[in-house]
Scaffold this motif. Structure first.
Motif, short mmCIF file in Angstrom:
data_model
loop_
_atom_site.label_atom_id
_atom_site.label_comp_id
_atom_site.label_asym_id
_atom_site.label_seq_id
_atom_site.Cartn_x
_atom_site.Cartn_y
_atom_site.Cartn_z
N GLU A 43 0.84 -1.21 0.00
CA GLU A 43 0.00 0.00 0.00
C GLU A 43 0.87 1.25 0.00
OE1 GLU A 43 -2.71 2.42 3.22
OE2 GLU A 43 -2.70 0.23 3.36
N ARG B 127 1.01 3.86 -3.15
CA ARG B 127 0.63 5.25 -2.91
C ARG B 127 1.72 6.19 -3.39
NH1 ARG B 127 -0.57 5.31 2.37
NH2 ARG B 127 -2.80 5.27 2.03
N ILE C 294 -3.24 2.18 -9.59
CA ILE C 294 -4.40 2.57 -8.79
C ILE C 294 -5.17 1.32 -8.36
CG2 ILE C 294 -6.58 3.85 -8.81
CD1 ILE C 294 -5.23 5.72 -10.88
N ALA D 292 -5.74 0.02 -4.59
CA ALA D 292 -7.07 -0.25 -4.04
C ALA D 292 -7.15 -1.66 -3.46
CB ALA D 292 -8.13 -0.06 -5.13
N GLU E 6 -13.05 4.34 -3.15
CA GLU E 6 -12.69 5.55 -3.90
C GLU E 6 -11.67 5.22 -4.98
OE1 GLU E 6 -11.24 8.61 -1.32
OE2 GLU E 6 -12.94 8.39 0.05
N GLN E 7 -10.68 4.42 -4.64
CA GLN E 7 -9.63 4.09 -5.60
C GLN E 7 -10.15 3.19 -6.72
OE1 GLN E 7 -6.60 5.57 -5.67
NE2 GLN E 7 -7.45 6.75 -3.97
N TYR F 290 -10.04 4.09 -10.58
CA TYR F 290 -9.49 3.17 -11.58
C TYR F 290 -10.49 2.94 -12.71
CZ TYR F 290 -7.65 -0.97 -13.83
OH TYR F 290 -7.19 -1.85 -14.78
#
Length: 140
Positions: free
Chosen positions: A82, A86, A99, A103, A117-118, A122
Motif C-alpha cells: 500500500e 501510494r 491505482i 485499491a 474511492e480508488q 481506476y
C-alpha cells in the motif's frame, strides 16, 4: 611531466565507470530478479537503486516504487505494498493499474472506504477493464 599529466586526466575519466551505468546495473539486477520471481532479492536491489536514482530521474524512481510495491504484493505484505503503490501514484506513475493494485492493498488492509474511492478512480481511468467494477462490487 605536467603536459603528460594533463593529457592523461581525460582518459582516466573515460576509464572510470559512469555513475549512471552503476545505477542502470542495479535496476537491471532488480528487474532480472523480479522476472525470476526472486522478490526478496529484487527488493534489495530496488531499494539500493532507488536511493541512487530518486533525485536524478523521477520517472525511473517512480517505476522503481511501483516495482517495489509489486514485490511486496507478491510477498503478501499488503501494508508495505500500500505504501509503495501510494508513493508511485503520487509520483504520477503512468499506468492506471497502480491505482487498482493500491485499491486492492487498501482492501486487504480493511480500509474499505478508501479502497472504494480508488476502485472508482481506476474505473474512470480504465473504463474497459472489468476489474474496476469487480472491486466496486466486492466492497459494496
Amino acid at each position: 611531466m605536467n603536459k603528460l599529466f594533463f593529457l592523461l586526466i581525460p582518459f582516466l575519466f573515460l576509464l572510470l565507470p559512469d555513475e549512471t551505468q552503476a545505477q542502470s546495473r542495479r535496476v537491471e539486477r532488480a528487474d532480472h530478479a523480479f522476472e525470476l520471481r526472486q522478490y526478496n532479492e529484487a527488493l534489495r536491489h530496488y531499494q539500493r537503486a532507488y536511493n541512487r536514482v530518486r533525485r536524478k530521474d523521477r520517472r525511473e524512481a517512480t517505476r522503481i516504487l511501483f516495482q517495489t510495491g509489486m514485490c511486496y504484493k507478491y510477498l503478501n505484505q499488503p501494508r508495505r505494498a500500500e505504501t509503495f503503490f501510494r508513493r508511485a501514484i503520487r509520483g504520477n506513475y503512468p499506468d492506471p493499474i497502480a491505482i487498482f493494485y493500491f485499491a486492492e492493498a487498501l482492501m486487504q488492509n480493511e480500509k474499505y472506504d478508501l479502497a472504494l474511492e480508488q476502485f472508482k478512480l481506476y474505473k474512470e481511468k480504465a473504463p474497459d477493464d472489468w476489474r474496476g467494477q469487480w472491486g466496486i462490487d466486492s466492497i459494496e
